[in-house]
Design an enzyme around this catalytic site. Structure first.
Site, mmCIF file in Angstrom:
data_model
loop_
_atom_site.group_PDB
_atom_site.id
_atom_site.type_symbol
_atom_site.label_atom_id
_atom_site.label_comp_id
_atom_site.label_asym_id
_atom_site.label_seq_id
_atom_site.Cartn_x
_atom_site.Cartn_y
_atom_site.Cartn_z
ATOM 1 N NE ARG A 109 34.655 -41.522 -35.871
ATOM 2 C CZ ARG A 109 34.836 -40.583 -34.941
ATOM 3 N NH1 ARG A 109 35.632 -39.551 -35.178
ATOM 4 N NH2 ARG A 109 34.224 -40.668 -33.772
ATOM 5 C CB CYS A 141 30.161 -35.679 -33.093
ATOM 6 S SG CYS A 141 30.402 -35.123 -31.393
#
Length: 295
Positions: free
Chosen positions: A186, A246
């Site tokens: 990611r 995050c």
């Protein structure tokens, strides 16, 4: 009780507390499980089926800023005070948080950090989470009795929360190290984000430290030597300012917890994290090995 200030408590310690009927106004246990919609897990329903005896469910989505366009952004002090007071938590209550994730720990550090952010240091994460609690054969129940309401007064430390504007300024000044706790795929832009309206990647100068690396294979927190090694290998200097990010501000708190374990308690969190950054930042501030953001 010295254990009250420990960031992590063992399953054995908590099982003893449960067995000795210590759960009450001075000790509360919270199942803080939260999952992305794509996992198709319903943590409230799972709590109703089985949980650690005496625990209550803390809903990260419920105890949040409902006016925000982004998921589970931090609530106001008064909202947090009201919410945790209804869970039988006062300013003198030791709170132990856990979650039911397959990682061992996933969302619990977020709630650990929220309590600390709102001025409550008597909070610990159950080391290894519900996964290890079950593996070790400790008791579970489906029974629940609502705790008696307590008064909780929150005092927020707003300096621990970073905004889009703070990150944008730091991209230019490079004054602060920023660690991103998402998976390497990611972060690099080679694996999809779990939210359909967001592409993967990262912002300039971010350092990737995927949150599962802070735990061993069983899901328990690494020892201090191993944690120090992780930060060293990532090129992070804990003596200097550090912020964490995050996907939406949940797993970033693993970075905060790890630094806290090493004697550095003041790591800040970018609450909006990647889900906000991707929507608001210009294309050149989205670094990705994948397709990136269209200009």
């Amino acid at each position: 009780m010295a254990a009250q200030t420990r960031a992590l408590v063992s399953g054995q310690w908590l099982a003893d507390a449960v067995r000795n009927n210590l759960v009450g106004p001075k000790l509360r246990i919270l199942d803080t499980s939260w999952y992305l919609p794509k996992t198709k897990r319903d943590p409230k329903a799972e709590f109703a089926q089985k949980h650690i005896p005496g625990s209550s469910f803390f809903d990260i989505d419920e105890c949040s800023d409902k006016t925000s366009a982004f998921d589970h952004m931090l609530p106001t002090s008064s909202h947090f005070s009201r919410y945790v007071g209804q869970l039988g938590i006062g300013n003198d209550t030791h709170v132990v948080v856990y979650d039911t994730s397959d990682f061992g720990s996933y969302s619990a550090p977020r709630v650990w950090w929220m309590f600390r952010l709102f001025g409550h240091n008597l909070v610990s994460v159950l080391d290894g989470g519900f996964k290890n609690w079950l593996a070790d054969g400790y008791p579970v129940t489906s029974e629940y009795s609502k705790p008696e309401q307590k008064e909780f007064k929150a005092t927020v430390n707003q300096s621990w929360v970073k905004s889009y504007e703070d990150i944008l300024e730091n991209v230019n000044t490079k004054q602060v190290q920023v660690v991103d706790a998402r998976s390497a795929g990611r972060f690099r832009g080679t694996e999809p984000e779990p939210r359909d309206d967001t592409l993967p990647g990262h912002f300039p100068n971010a350092i990737n430290m995927p949150f599962p690396t802070f735990m061993d294979a069983s899901g328990k927190g690494l020892g201090c030597d191993s944690l120090s090694g992780l930060f060293r290998e990532a090129g992070v200097d804990l003596e200097k300012p550090l912020w964490a990010t995050c996907g939406s501000g949940v797993t970033a708190c693993h970075v905060v917890l790890a630094a806290h374990m090493l004697g550095h308690p003041g790591v800040c969190v970018y609450d909006g994290s990647w889900s906000e950054w991707f929507k608001r930042a210009s294309a050149e501030l989205i670094i990705s090995e994948g397709e990136g953001k269209k200009v």
